[in-house]
Design a protein around this motif. Sequence first.
Motif, PDB file in Angstrom:
ATOM      1  N   PRO C 125     137.799  75.856 -17.955  1.00 22.10           N
ATOM      2  CA  PRO C 125     136.968  76.337 -19.135  1.00 22.10           C
ATOM      3  C   PRO C 125     137.745  77.169 -19.959  1.00 22.10           C
ATOM      4  O   PRO C 125     137.440  77.304 -21.127  1.00 22.10           O
ATOM      5  CB  PRO C 125     135.709  76.912 -18.208  1.00 22.10           C
ATOM      6  CG  PRO C 125     135.850  76.199 -17.056  1.00 22.10           C
ATOM      7  CD  PRO C 125     137.043  75.702 -16.871  1.00 22.10           C
ATOM      8  N   THR C 128     140.146  75.873 -22.212  1.00 21.32           N
ATOM      9  CA  THR C 128     139.457  74.934 -23.371  1.00 21.32           C
ATOM     10  C   THR C 128     138.552  75.890 -24.276  1.00 21.32           C
ATOM     11  O   THR C 128     138.579  75.561 -25.535  1.00 21.32           O
ATOM     12  CB  THR C 128     138.042  73.895 -22.564  1.00 21.32           C
ATOM     13  OG1 THR C 128     138.977  73.503 -21.316  1.00 21.32           O
ATOM     14  CG2 THR C 128     137.747  72.916 -23.344  1.00 21.32           C
ATOM     15  N   SER C 129     138.215  77.060 -23.714  1.00 15.37           N
ATOM     16  CA  SER C 129     137.302  77.766 -24.987  1.00 15.37           C
ATOM     17  C   SER C 129     138.692  78.394 -25.767  1.00 15.37           C
ATOM     18  O   SER C 129     138.265  78.646 -27.024  1.00 15.37           O
ATOM     19  CB  SER C 129     136.597  78.921 -24.290  1.00 15.37           C
ATOM     20  OG  SER C 129     136.846  79.046 -22.919  1.00 15.37           O
ATOM     21  N   ARG C 172     131.626  78.870 -25.112  1.00 15.31           N
ATOM     22  CA  ARG C 172     132.060  79.297 -23.780  1.00 15.31           C
ATOM     23  C   ARG C 172     131.362  78.993 -22.738  1.00 15.31           C
ATOM     24  O   ARG C 172     131.802  78.547 -21.876  1.00 15.31           O
ATOM     25  CB  ARG C 172     132.164  80.825 -24.105  1.00 15.31           C
ATOM     26  CG  ARG C 172     132.836  81.769 -22.978  1.00 15.31           C
ATOM     27  CD  ARG C 172     134.246  81.458 -22.749  1.00 15.31           C
ATOM     28  NE  ARG C 172     134.706  82.266 -21.690  1.00 15.31           N
ATOM     29  CZ  ARG C 172     134.752  81.649 -20.383  1.00 15.31           C
ATOM     30  NH1 ARG C 172     134.304  80.480 -20.407  1.00 15.31           N
ATOM     31  NH2 ARG C 172     135.295  82.147 -19.440  1.00 15.31           N
ATOM     32  N   VAL C 175     131.279  75.208 -21.948  1.00 16.95           N
ATOM     33  CA  VAL C 175     132.340  74.499 -21.491  1.00 16.95           C
ATOM     34  C   VAL C 175     132.413  74.980 -20.077  1.00 16.95           C
ATOM     35  O   VAL C 175     132.858  74.293 -18.995  1.00 16.95           O
ATOM     36  CB  VAL C 175     133.620  75.199 -22.246  1.00 16.95           C
ATOM     37  CG1 VAL C 175     134.711  75.236 -21.247  1.00 16.95           C
ATOM     38  CG2 VAL C 175     133.918  74.532 -23.507  1.00 16.95           C
ATOM     39  N   ASN C 176     131.735  76.327 -19.706  1.00 15.00           N
ATOM     40  CA  ASN C 176     131.845  76.721 -18.447  1.00 15.00           C
ATOM     41  C   ASN C 176     130.880  75.734 -17.565  1.00 15.00           C
ATOM     42  O   ASN C 176     130.974  75.432 -16.459  1.00 15.00           O
ATOM     43  CB  ASN C 176     131.205  78.212 -18.396  1.00 15.00           C
ATOM     44  CG  ASN C 176     132.016  79.047 -17.433  1.00 15.00           C
ATOM     45  OD1 ASN C 176     133.045  78.481 -16.770  1.00 15.00           O
ATOM     46  ND2 ASN C 176     131.706  80.126 -17.482  1.00 15.00           N
ATOM     47  N   ASN C 179     132.438  72.101 -16.804  1.00 13.24           N
ATOM     48  CA  ASN C 179     133.655  71.976 -15.689  1.00 13.24           C
ATOM     49  C   ASN C 179     133.672  73.037 -15.213  1.00 13.24           C
ATOM     50  O   ASN C 179     134.209  74.167 -15.526  1.00 13.24           O
ATOM     51  CB  ASN C 179     134.912  71.405 -16.629  1.00 13.24           C
ATOM     52  CG  ASN C 179     135.923  71.418 -15.713  1.00 13.24           C
ATOM     53  OD1 ASN C 179     135.632  71.866 -14.421  1.00 13.24           O
ATOM     54  ND2 ASN C 179     137.044  71.078 -16.288  1.00 13.24           N
ATOM     55  N   GLY C 181     135.389  76.180 -13.157  1.00 17.06           N
ATOM     56  CA  GLY C 181     136.482  76.655 -13.390  1.00 17.06           C
ATOM     57  C   GLY C 181     137.399  76.520 -12.455  1.00 17.06           C
ATOM     58  O   GLY C 181     137.408  76.498 -11.212  1.00 17.06           O
TER      59      GLY C 181
END
Lengths: 218, 205, 242, 50
Positions: C125, C128-129, C172, C175-176, C179, C181
């Motif tokens: 995460p 990705t962010s 943010r 994405v958390n 998936n 972390g």
Amino acid sequence: MRIVLLRDLKLAMRVGGGFGLAIMFFLILVVLVPFGIGPDAALLSAISPGILWIGALLACLLSLDRIFSLDYEDGTLDHLAIAPLPLESVVLAKATAHWLTTGLPLGLISPLLGLMLGLPIEGYLWLVLSLVLGTPALSVIGTFGAALTLGLKRGGLLLSVLVLPLYGPTLIFGAEVARRGSAGIELQTPLLMLLGLSFGVMAILPFASAAVLRINLR
Amino acid sequence: MVLSVLDLCVSRSSQVLLANVSFELAAGQALILKGPNGLGKTTLLRAITGLQPALSGQIIAGEDSFAYAAHADGVKPSLTVAENLQFWADIFDNQDISSALSAFDLNELKSRFAGMLSAGQKRRLGLARMLITNRPVWVLDEPSVSLDKASITQLEEVIKQHLQNGGAALIVTHGHLDLGSSCRTLSLDRYKFNRGVYDDAEAFL
Amino acid sequence: MSLWEYANPVKFLNLSTRALPWVSALSVICLIVGLIWGFFFTPDDYRMGSTVKIIYIHVPAALMAINSWFMMLVASLIWLIRRHHVSALAAKAAAPVGLVMTLIALITGAIWGQPMWGTWWAWDPRLTSFLILFQFYIGYLALWKSIENPDSAADLTSILCIVGSVFAVLSRYAVNFWNQGLHQGASLSLDKEKNVADVFYQPLLLSIAGFVFLFLTLVLIGTRSEIRIRRASVIAARKLLL
Amino acid sequence: MTIELGKYASFVLSAYAITIVLLALLIIYVFWHNSKSKALLKNAELNKDA
């Protein structure tokens, strides 16, 4: 607002071929996926919710630059800016017209394409629901992008670069609802997030889009 | 006073075009603004109607009192003449489009697609839209462009009619419009701004 | 002499001429000392071995990536509300610096994760962010480049920055959620009591200071050049009229 | 004082190398942009009166 919406729908029916264009693109895209990934049914079925969501998203993206460009060139936007109704409602009407001609038909036709990709049976309801509830956010965000790139020469490409990062959350939650639906898992959280996102965006973004329109009309 | 403009300064892409423009317009009066191309006449009109923020100065007019007609007349080719006018009638919630149609004798063109109209007819449809707004102050940008002699006299008739029942008109035109006694002319040359950049870009100097 | 005095471009130019040497000197000192201290004089981590040394560039870059977007947000708000040219131009100058900081955070994050996660890129995460933040920077700069009229460009990019910030925060959390972390807990989070062991701590703070001063230096220089470019176009516009 | 980086040496060194290269490119860009703006301003002011 209803007036602008009804006229846009009438125009879309007569000129733009209504929602046929978006559905054709969606169909072609979903047919391309097996060509790229291979005919392995199990794999296709596993990724079908994601593919269908990405297809709908791209179909929405491609029809965004037509939202304002016609009215911008022939001066209608100028006259609407002076008319008694607020620009925010014009923006919302445009977003709704875009949704009715792209997002909604895509959602309704998606089961057909789900068949082709072998989407599990229990997934169909959630696929349609997630698309129908998620694509309004795509239209409203897209309208913001369309307003931003109004009157720019190669605005189309810029529109995608600006809008795609904004589509992230909607895609994540929408595809998650569809995926969990097809796997039969409990999907209350992503569904609530998707709804919250769609309505939140619908409530707030038109103000930003209207402000952007006013600036671009200068 | 239907409209009064005090020391208006107008700029385009941070370049000042006209400064300290002042004039007044009473009900029943028309004012023709003259001046060479590129002077900023269109920018001035857009600033008065509120489409464009003016740099400084005041525009005193009633709320929602402007009707604006410019080169781009907002006509949808794929809608018929009646549908085009009906759309604007709904927006300005005035149900009667027949008077506008007859004023510019578009009646027999009513159900024809606007795309099939000639340039002159399209212009007349754009101007017919002004009547629909039934707003007091008409702001016209080169209304007589691509109109033939007969249409121009028709245009003059409509404007005079508008003036008689208490309207006002602010017109930018190169051609001659005979609007009778209540019409004045104002040359914008003396408001031309050439002492350099005036607006907040001045902060950079 | 209120703060808004500096908003006048000409005053800002004179003032920043005095401030620039100090800021750049500070950034050079902090960077060199912080990195050398962190690189040579700190022990290896028992678990991560020497890769822990990447912390001295990854964490400051990541912090700067987020803070420079935040600074651009504040500058955009100041521009929209108080119409100060300097803040709009400062936001424009900060964007490339933020972009590069995000890039550094991404690359060093990927390299640092490789031994632990076994792959060059993990859809973690936090990484990705940063990828999403990177896209926002690209969009922001692309919009600046594609509009000619400087004033409406400042307005439009400011609105994009505000809307973008809301969506960055949304992404943010999305994405958390998407998936769970892999990323190590926040090395510097304020709420946690035990931060990184002290011996790693001081050099980290120093290199963060170094990155912050570097950011300030580059943004100051960038804003000055934007002001000069605007000044040149204004002079040209005036000459056109005479 | 030599430093023993262990088996992850290549990772640490590459991370630092890339960071330094990127920072250097950024700094060069900013200075190049700065001198370009100076030149632009100078010739704008030069032919201001011409």
